[in-house]
Design an enzyme around this catalytic site. Structure first.
Site, PDB file in Angstrom:
ATOM      1  N   ARG A  12      47.851 -27.307 -14.504  1.00  0.00           N
ATOM      2  CA  ARG A  12      47.639 -26.575 -13.148  1.00  0.00           C
ATOM      3  C   ARG A  12      47.569 -25.207 -12.956  1.00  0.00           C
ATOM      4  O   ARG A  12      46.784 -24.530 -12.357  1.00  0.00           O
ATOM      5  CB  ARG A  12      48.826 -27.042 -12.093  1.00  0.00           C
ATOM      6  N   TYR A  13      48.366 -24.551 -13.917  1.00  0.00           N
ATOM      7  CA  TYR A  13      48.313 -23.054 -13.975  1.00  0.00           C
ATOM      8  C   TYR A  13      47.631 -22.537 -15.369  1.00  0.00           C
ATOM      9  O   TYR A  13      47.398 -23.141 -16.110  1.00  0.00           O
ATOM     10  CB  TYR A  13      50.001 -22.407 -14.105  1.00  0.00           C
TER      11      TYR A  13
ATOM     12  N   ARG B 109      50.240 -22.447 -18.882  1.00  0.00           N
ATOM     13  CA  ARG B 109      51.055 -23.683 -19.300  1.00  0.00           C
ATOM     14  C   ARG B 109      50.817 -24.804 -18.634  1.00  0.00           C
ATOM     15  O   ARG B 109      50.017 -25.025 -17.412  1.00  0.00           O
ATOM     16  CB  ARG B 109      52.384 -23.171 -18.766  1.00  0.00           C
TER      17      ARG B 109
ATOM     18  N   CYS C 191      64.093 -42.603 -17.092  1.00  0.00           N
ATOM     19  CA  CYS C 191      65.169 -41.727 -16.813  1.00  0.00           C
ATOM     20  C   CYS C 191      66.443 -42.589 -17.106  1.00  0.00           C
ATOM     21  O   CYS C 191      66.446 -43.764 -16.821  1.00  0.00           O
ATOM     22  CB  CYS C 191      65.179 -41.199 -15.457  1.00  0.00           C
TER      23      CYS C 191
ATOM     24  N   CYS D 218      66.424 -40.820  -9.325  1.00  0.00           N
ATOM     25  CA  CYS D 218      66.818 -40.151  -7.912  1.00  0.00           C
ATOM     26  C   CYS D 218      66.125 -40.831  -6.963  1.00  0.00           C
ATOM     27  O   CYS D 218      64.812 -40.770  -7.176  1.00  0.00           O
ATOM     28  CB  CYS D 218      66.557 -38.530  -8.156  1.00  0.00           C
TER      29      CYS D 218
ATOM     30  N   CYS E   8      62.634 -39.059  -6.178  1.00  0.00           N
ATOM     31  CA  CYS E   8      61.801 -38.515  -7.375  1.00  0.00           C
ATOM     32  C   CYS E   8      60.380 -38.083  -6.870  1.00  0.00           C
ATOM     33  O   CYS E   8      59.660 -38.979  -5.994  1.00  0.00           O
ATOM     34  CB  CYS E   8      61.581 -39.614  -7.956  1.00  0.00           C
TER      35      CYS E   8
ATOM     36  N   ARG F 246      57.963 -38.103  -8.799  1.00  0.00           N
ATOM     37  CA  ARG F 246      57.120 -38.692  -9.571  1.00  0.00           C
ATOM     38  C   ARG F 246      57.345 -40.119  -9.490  1.00  0.00           C
ATOM     39  O   ARG F 246      56.979 -40.981 -10.315  1.00  0.00           O
ATOM     40  CB  ARG F 246      57.234 -38.402 -11.033  1.00  0.00           C
TER      41      ARG F 246
ATOM     42  N   ASP G 227      59.599 -32.263  -2.066  1.00  0.00           N
ATOM     43  CA  ASP G 227      58.232 -32.781  -1.810  1.00  0.00           C
ATOM     44  C   ASP G 227      58.093 -33.713  -0.718  1.00  0.00           C
ATOM     45  O   ASP G 227      59.039 -34.550  -0.330  1.00  0.00           O
ATOM     46  CB  ASP G 227      57.843 -33.216  -3.112  1.00  0.00           C
TER      47      ASP G 227
ATOM     48  N   ASP H  60      56.651 -26.627  -3.184  1.00  0.00           N
ATOM     49  CA  ASP H  60      55.550 -26.856  -4.126  1.00  0.00           C
ATOM     50  C   ASP H  60      54.434 -27.435  -3.003  1.00  0.00           C
ATOM     51  O   ASP H  60      54.478 -28.306  -2.647  1.00  0.00           O
ATOM     52  CB  ASP H  60      55.714 -28.072  -5.110  1.00  0.00           C
TER      53      ASP H  60
ATOM     54  N   LYS I 189      53.719 -24.094  -6.999  1.00  0.00           N
ATOM     55  CA  LYS I 189      54.959 -23.598  -6.297  1.00  0.00           C
ATOM     56  C   LYS I 189      54.717 -22.128  -5.648  1.00  0.00           C
ATOM     57  O   LYS I 189      54.269 -21.159  -6.328  1.00  0.00           O
ATOM     58  CB  LYS I 189      55.965 -23.260  -7.540  1.00  0.00           C
TER      59      LYS I 189
HETATM   60  C1  LIG Z   1      56.681 -26.477 -12.044  1.00  0.00           C
HETATM   61  C2  LIG Z   1      55.447 -26.483 -12.908  1.00  0.00           C
HETATM   62  C3  LIG Z   1      55.172 -25.797 -14.039  1.00  0.00           C
HETATM   63  C4  LIG Z   1      56.277 -24.588 -14.579  1.00  0.00           C
HETATM   64  O1  LIG Z   1      56.338 -23.658 -13.649  1.00  0.00           O
HETATM   65  P1  LIG Z   1      57.160 -22.353 -13.713  1.00  0.00           P
HETATM   66  O2  LIG Z   1      57.150 -21.704 -12.516  1.00  0.00           O
HETATM   67  O3  LIG Z   1      56.705 -21.716 -15.025  1.00  0.00           O
HETATM   68  O4  LIG Z   1      58.570 -22.879 -14.316  1.00  0.00           O
HETATM   69  C5  LIG Z   1      53.958 -26.031 -14.753  1.00  0.00           C
HETATM   70  N1  LIG Z   1      53.206 -26.881 -14.498  1.00  0.00           N
HETATM   71  C6  LIG Z   1      53.228 -27.571 -13.349  1.00  0.00           C
HETATM   72  C7  LIG Z   1      52.355 -28.566 -12.949  1.00  0.00           C
HETATM   73  C8  LIG Z   1      54.375 -27.631 -12.738  1.00  0.00           C
HETATM   74  O5  LIG Z   1      54.543 -28.264 -11.561  1.00  0.00           O
END
Ligand SMILES: *Cc1c(COP(=O)(O)O)cnc(C)c1O
Length: 392
Positions: A126-127, A130, A139, A143, A146, A148, A307, A344, A351
């Site tokens: 997504r980002y 990362r 798990c 929870c 959840c 997911r 969420d 989110d 986020k």
């Molecule tokens: C939360 C999340 C991350 C990590 O986000 P940080 O703000 O770096 O902790 C990475 N990818 C996805 C899809 C996420 O939901």
């Protein structure tokens, strides 16, 4: 200020074992074995009713959970339930209720739009730099809120079919990825050997700098945090861990020891809480929680607005209450203790930080700010500097 005596108990680190298992002749060795804890999880209505008087809402919820998100509770965590408190904050997190079958129009199966950001099954990109790597759908306990639940626990219709080889290949090809977050499900349910295979493969990729594991195992199953596991993990530094604690009672003596063991092996720890009605939507509870986290060497990282997962409205607290809680912490306690409150964004925006307003006015000349006590101050913006070349 009114004094809540029940909060004093929540501020202390204590063991709740053997609790409900006191008259069952469990040996200390069994109790301290994560395998015993997993084998003896509470997963059925009859097991639950041996210990608790269930409400109609809970009984129906347990029966219906078989087709959505399974119920499972480790004996360790089950012991934190106060059977005399119908509003018990532990109970609300872990025992299904019939409200889980009520779906409002804005709730979704995949509230963060993860499925549409998966270049290969199980890898959410997504980002820019990362990824979120979903390595398992299981798990230690489930929870009820959840995010997911569509794929976790094996009870629902959708399945998580992570393609490990395709995921590693994608990571090798995408040199912009420097941070991999292992999650699921809970990666610490894998054996040391299986987890090490994943970590060492990731470490063989040169551009991956930073590894993290998202896990609630230290809380649900502290017995899993063995010295052997910690010794294996410390070979893969820099490796951080994000744990998930919502209420101060979850930080028992056993959990504190497990977290300290991780910290002693050089693993920086963060906490991700989910903001839940009737669990932690109270500034005094939240303050007790973040103080206990610091005592366990865990830095509060995120506080998540719930969420919009299907069937979660009974646990939803308001965004304005969340902002009020952050306001009640900032300035009033240690800065390290204050998590970032985030939403989110529904549908897949990632986020987004949500903060109390401390900037009252801002223009090119000045900002007007207020502090935690409500006093206002002015800060002048720097005067526009003459350009040294043009004005020569
Ligand atoms: C939360 C999340 C991350 C990590 O986000 P940080 O703000 O770096 O902790 C990475 N990818 C996805 C899809 C996420 O939901």
């Amino acid at each position: 200020m009114k004094h809540d005596p029940s909060l004093d108990l929540e501020k202390k680190f204590r063991s709740y074992a053997p609790g409900y298992w006191a008259d069952r002749g469990v040996s200390g060795e069994d109790w301290n074995s994560h395998k015993w804890q997993l084998k003896n999880r509470i997963t059925s209505l009859s097991q639950l009713e041996e210990h608790l008087n269930l409400s109609e809402e809970e009984r129906s919820g347990v029966i219906l959970s078989g087709t959505k998100l399974a119920m499972a509770i480790t004996p360790h965590f089950f012991n934190l339930i106060d059977r005399d408190d119908p509003e018990c904050p532990i109970r609300r997190q872990i025992i299904p209720r019939v409200e889980e079958t009520w779906v409002s129009p804005y709730e979704m199966a995949d509230p963060c739009g993860e499925d549409s950001s998966m270049p290969v099954p199980g890898l959410v990109h997504r980002y820019p730099d990362r990824v979120l790597f979903l390595v398992t759908d299981r798990c230690a306990a489930y929870c009820r809120y959840c995010t997911r639940s569509r794929v976790v626990s094996g009870a629902g219709e959708q399945e998580l079919d992570t393609d490990f080889e395709a995921a590693f290949q994608y990571l090798e090809e995408h040199t912009e990825i420097r941070d991999v977050l292992l999650s699921g499900g809970d990666p610490l349910l894998f054996s040391d050997g299986k987890l090490e295979k994943i970590l060492s493969r990731l470490r063989s990729i040169e551009h991956i700098e930073f590894l993290r594991i998202g896990s609630r195992v230290p809380i649900f199953l502290p017995q899993r945090i063995t010295p052997e596991l910690c010794e294996m993990l410390q070979k893969y530094h820099p490796l951080f861990m994000s744990v998930h604690v919502n209420h101060p009672r979850e930080l028992t003596l056993e959990v504190k020891e497990a977290l300290e063991r991780l910290a002693n092996h050089g693993i920086p720890l963060g906490n991700q809480s989910v903001f839940l009605r009737g669990v932690n939507d109270d500034v005094e509870i939240m303050k007790a929680l973040v103080h206990k986290l610091l005592m366990c060497r865990v830095r509060p990282y995120y506080l998540y607005q719930l969420d919009l997962i299907q069937g979660s409205s009974h646990l939803q607290a308001s965004v304005s209450k969340g902002i009020e809680i952050i306001e009640g912490l900032r300035g009033h306690t240690t800065g390290y203790a204050i998590p970032q409150f985030v939403i989110d964004a529904p549908g897949g925006g990632g986020k987004v930080p949500v903060n109390p307003d401390y900037v009252l006015q801002r223009n090119s000349e000045r900002v007007v700010i207020r502090n935690f006590e409500g006093r206002t101050f002015e800060y002048p913006e720097p005067a526009v500097q003459p350009d040294p070349v043009l004005d020569y």
